[in-house]
Design a protein around this motif. Structure first.
Motif, PDB file in Angstrom:
ATOM      1  N   ASP A 151       0.837  -1.204   0.000  1.00  0.00           N
ATOM      2  CA  ASP A 151       0.000   0.000   0.000  1.00  0.00           C
ATOM      3  C   ASP A 151       0.873   1.255   0.000  1.00  0.00           C
ATOM      4  OD1 ASP A 151      -2.592  -1.323   0.222  1.00  0.00           O
ATOM      5  OD2 ASP A 151      -1.981  -1.827   2.256  1.00  0.00           O
ATOM      6  N   GLN A 152       1.956   1.207   0.751  1.00  0.00           N
ATOM      7  CA  GLN A 152       2.856   2.356   0.813  1.00  0.00           C
ATOM      8  C   GLN A 152       3.468   2.633  -0.559  1.00  0.00           C
ATOM      9  OE1 GLN A 152       3.278   4.963   2.487  1.00  0.00           O
ATOM     10  NE2 GLN A 152       4.827   4.603   4.081  1.00  0.00           N
ATOM     11  N   ALA A 153       3.898   1.578  -1.247  1.00  0.00           N
ATOM     12  CA  ALA A 153       4.498   1.734  -2.576  1.00  0.00           C
ATOM     13  C   ALA A 153       3.491   2.356  -3.543  1.00  0.00           C
ATOM     14  CB  ALA A 153       4.979   0.381  -3.096  1.00  0.00           C
ATOM     15  N   GLU A 154       2.249   1.898  -3.475  1.00  0.00           N
ATOM     16  CA  GLU A 154       1.208   2.456  -4.341  1.00  0.00           C
ATOM     17  C   GLU A 154       0.980   3.931  -4.042  1.00  0.00           C
ATOM     18  OE1 GLU A 154      -1.044  -1.877  -4.273  1.00  0.00           O
ATOM     19  OE2 GLU A 154      -2.036  -0.121  -3.417  1.00  0.00           O
ATOM     20  N   THR A 155       0.984   4.287  -2.771  1.00  0.00           N
ATOM     21  CA  THR A 155       0.763   5.672  -2.370  1.00  0.00           C
ATOM     22  C   THR A 155       1.878   6.578  -2.889  1.00  0.00           C
ATOM     23  OG1 THR A 155      -0.416   4.955  -0.380  1.00  0.00           O
ATOM     24  CG2 THR A 155       0.406   7.203  -0.393  1.00  0.00           C
ATOM     25  N   VAL A 156       3.115   6.089  -2.838  1.00  0.00           N
ATOM     26  CA  VAL A 156       4.249   6.869  -3.344  1.00  0.00           C
ATOM     27  C   VAL A 156       4.103   7.101  -4.846  1.00  0.00           C
ATOM     28  CG1 VAL A 156       6.740   6.848  -3.742  1.00  0.00           C
ATOM     29  CG2 VAL A 156       5.831   6.133  -1.531  1.00  0.00           C
ATOM     30  N   LEU A 157       3.735   6.069  -5.582  1.00  0.00           N
ATOM     31  CA  LEU A 157       3.577   6.215  -7.026  1.00  0.00           C
ATOM     32  C   LEU A 157       2.434   7.166  -7.375  1.00  0.00           C
ATOM     33  CD1 LEU A 157       4.187   2.588  -8.372  1.00  0.00           C
ATOM     34  CD2 LEU A 157       5.625   4.604  -8.699  1.00  0.00           C
ATOM     35  N   LEU A 158       1.348   7.108  -6.624  1.00  0.00           N
ATOM     36  CA  LEU A 158       0.232   8.025  -6.859  1.00  0.00           C
ATOM     37  C   LEU A 158       0.666   9.467  -6.603  1.00  0.00           C
ATOM     38  CD1 LEU A 158      -2.682   5.983  -5.238  1.00  0.00           C
ATOM     39  CD2 LEU A 158      -2.406   6.513  -7.668  1.00  0.00           C
ATOM     40  N   THR A 217      -8.209   4.128  -9.788  1.00  0.00           N
ATOM     41  CA  THR A 217      -6.802   4.362 -10.105  1.00  0.00           C
ATOM     42  C   THR A 217      -5.879   3.431  -9.335  1.00  0.00           C
ATOM     43  OG1 THR A 217      -7.307   6.694 -10.506  1.00  0.00           O
ATOM     44  CG2 THR A 217      -5.000   6.112 -10.204  1.00  0.00           C
ATOM     45  N   ARG A 218      -6.117   3.289  -8.032  1.00  0.00           N
ATOM     46  CA  ARG A 218      -5.234   2.443  -7.227  1.00  0.00           C
ATOM     47  C   ARG A 218      -5.308   0.991  -7.683  1.00  0.00           C
ATOM     48  NH1 ARG A 218      -2.477   2.698  -2.196  1.00  0.00           N
ATOM     49  NH2 ARG A 218      -3.191   4.835  -1.847  1.00  0.00           N
ATOM     50  N   SER A 219      -6.482   0.551  -8.086  1.00  0.00           N
ATOM     51  CA  SER A 219      -6.622  -0.815  -8.576  1.00  0.00           C
ATOM     52  C   SER A 219      -5.800  -1.034  -9.848  1.00  0.00           C
ATOM     53  CB  SER A 219      -8.089  -1.136  -8.847  1.00  0.00           C
ATOM     54  OG  SER A 219      -8.226  -2.416  -9.434  1.00  0.00           O
ATOM     55  N   GLY A 225       0.169  -1.377 -13.097  1.00  0.00           N
ATOM     56  CA  GLY A 225       1.326  -0.495 -13.000  1.00  0.00           C
ATOM     57  C   GLY A 225       2.517  -1.114 -12.294  1.00  0.00           C
ATOM     58  N   LEU A 226       2.313  -1.580 -11.067  1.00  0.00           N
ATOM     59  CA  LEU A 226       3.431  -2.155 -10.313  1.00  0.00           C
ATOM     60  C   LEU A 226       3.993  -3.417 -10.959  1.00  0.00           C
ATOM     61  CD1 LEU A 226       2.592  -1.558  -6.548  1.00  0.00           C
ATOM     62  CD2 LEU A 226       4.698  -0.951  -7.729  1.00  0.00           C
ATOM     63  N   PRO A 227       3.150  -4.354 -11.430  1.00  0.00           N
ATOM     64  CA  PRO A 227       3.712  -5.513 -12.139  1.00  0.00           C
ATOM     65  C   PRO A 227       4.539  -5.106 -13.358  1.00  0.00           C
ATOM     66  CG  PRO A 227       1.448  -5.959 -11.513  1.00  0.00           C
ATOM     67  CD  PRO A 227       1.688  -4.507 -11.220  1.00  0.00           C
ATOM     68  N   ALA A 240      11.880  -0.660  -2.651  1.00  0.00           N
ATOM     69  CA  ALA A 240      12.567   0.593  -2.937  1.00  0.00           C
ATOM     70  C   ALA A 240      11.626   1.780  -2.778  1.00  0.00           C
ATOM     71  CB  ALA A 240      13.136   0.558  -4.361  1.00  0.00           C
ATOM     72  N   LEU A 241      10.394   1.634  -3.211  1.00  0.00           N
ATOM     73  CA  LEU A 241       9.427   2.719  -3.071  1.00  0.00           C
ATOM     74  C   LEU A 241       9.094   2.985  -1.601  1.00  0.00           C
ATOM     75  CD1 LEU A 241       7.050   1.841  -6.044  1.00  0.00           C
ATOM     76  CD2 LEU A 241       8.468   3.892  -5.846  1.00  0.00           C
ATOM     77  N   ALA A 242       8.985   1.909  -0.818  1.00  0.00           N
ATOM     78  CA  ALA A 242       8.731   2.079   0.613  1.00  0.00           C
ATOM     79  C   ALA A 242       9.909   2.773   1.293  1.00  0.00           C
ATOM     80  CB  ALA A 242       8.464   0.726   1.261  1.00  0.00           C
TER      81      ALA A 242
END
Length: 345
Positions: A151-158, A217-219, A225-227, A240-242
């Motif tokens: 979740d943290q990695a997703e938040t950083v990318l957003l 968007t997060r979905s 996106g992450l894959p 790395a994002l975390a």
């Protein structure tokens, strides 16, 4: 034989947070009745916010296991957003599962989700408002949230996609909310660890279909996106994002502190911001002062974006006699006689 490694990991994460809460609890001044009778204050109550998903069910199970050993009262709350058919029934099932774990009190709170900021932001705002109300009603010392490293990695990318600056890149804080109400024990654990912990403990979980809906968007980021990033850059992107979030948060906190100290030095006797003194500050510090001033004047923080602050900043760094800048919340910023005046229009 000890618990499964995934179970041990979630319990350790929760135990650390509970120890922190106990330390804070014992350091806090005793309430007057207890101070007069020399009785120790009652043990703190900690609530877990649980949707019924794997992350929050793993968190609830760890809280239920660890809290009795530390003399902490443990309860739970689930929020029914009313966005899907049968959501009230699912909320009732979550309440039952939390009670079976031994948590008490347990609440189910129904909310009405508005439209401000889009569906995801509106649901989040409604959820936190409900959690705040539940915590205050029960006098809870903290509410545990099941956000993971993923979740943290997703938040950083957003945050990166919005171009919102270093504060957005800092992601979610381990401790946040009024008085440090919200605690996130799982920010160093991945999503699979939480799911594995549920599986080996035979905990039923509910997978929210919204988490797989490409309309959100997060979905899309989670499933596409992450894959794609991991395919292009290799494994370790999430970690790395975390890590970027942790480093960015340290930097953002330092800059916020600097801005807080500098603000008093750039105001005149009447409290107005002096443009010449603002100009002399580093841009990162100056823009933080401008943002704080806009919010203090009534601009909603959630609607105040980097582009707004950049426009106000040009009144200082690129002054050409331009007119006032309109900000959210009917706040207006204008330059007058070497002063920057920010107030509601």
């Amino acid at each position: 034989m000890g618990p499964h490694p995934a179970v041990a990991a979630i319990r350790l994460a929760v135990r650390r947070v509970l120890h922190d809460l106990l330390t804070e609890h014992h350091r806090a001044p005793a309430a007057v009745p207890h101070a007069l009778t020399h009785e120790p204050p009652p043990p703190p109550l900690v609530l877990v916010a649980c949707s019924g998903g794997a992350d929050s069910m793993a968190l609830a199970s760890a809280l239920a296991f660890e809290s009795p050993k530390l003399g902490i009262r443990a309860g739970g709350v689930t929020v029914d957003h009313g966005l899907q058919t049968g959501s009230d029934q699912r909320a009732a099932e979550v309440v039952q599962r939390l009670r079976e774990l031994g948590l008490d009190p347990v609440d189910s709170v129904a909310v009405t989700v508005g439209r401000t900021g889009g569906p995801e932001a509106a649901a989040r705002d409604a959820r936190y408002a409900a959690l705040d109300t539940a915590a205050e009603r029960h006098g809870a010392a903290a509410v545990l949230l099941g956000h993971t490293r993923d979740d943290q990695a997703e938040t950083v990318l957003l945050g990166l996609a919005r171009g919102s600056g270093i504060r957005s890149l800092s992601g979610m804080a381990a401790v946040s909310g009024a008085g440090g109400r919200y605690r996130r024990p799982f920010l160093e654990l991945d999503r699979q660890t939480a799911r594995k912990a549920c599986m080996v403990q035979s905990l039923p979980v509910w997978d929210d279909p919204h988490n797989a809906d490409p309309a959100y968007t997060r979905s899309r980021l989670r499933h596409e996106g992450l894959p794609a990033l991991e395919k292009a850059l290799g494994k370790g992107v999430v970690e790395a994002l975390a890590r970027t979030a942790r480093l960015s948060r340290d930097d953002a906190d330092a800059l916020d502190s600097w801005a807080g100290q500098a603000e008093a030095t750039v105001r005149d006797a009447a409290g107005f911001l002096e443009c010449a003194k603002l100009y002399a500050l580093p841009p990162a510090v100056r823009r933080r002062i401008l943002r704080r001033a806009a919010i203090a004047a009534g601009a909603p923080a959630g609607s105040l974006f980097a582009r707004h602050i950049e426009e106000v900043d040009r009144l200082i760094t690129g002054w050409r006699g331009q007119g006032a800048i309109n900000l959210p919340g009917k706040v207006v910023a204008r330059r007058q006689g070497g002063r920057l005046v920010i107030r509601q229009g």
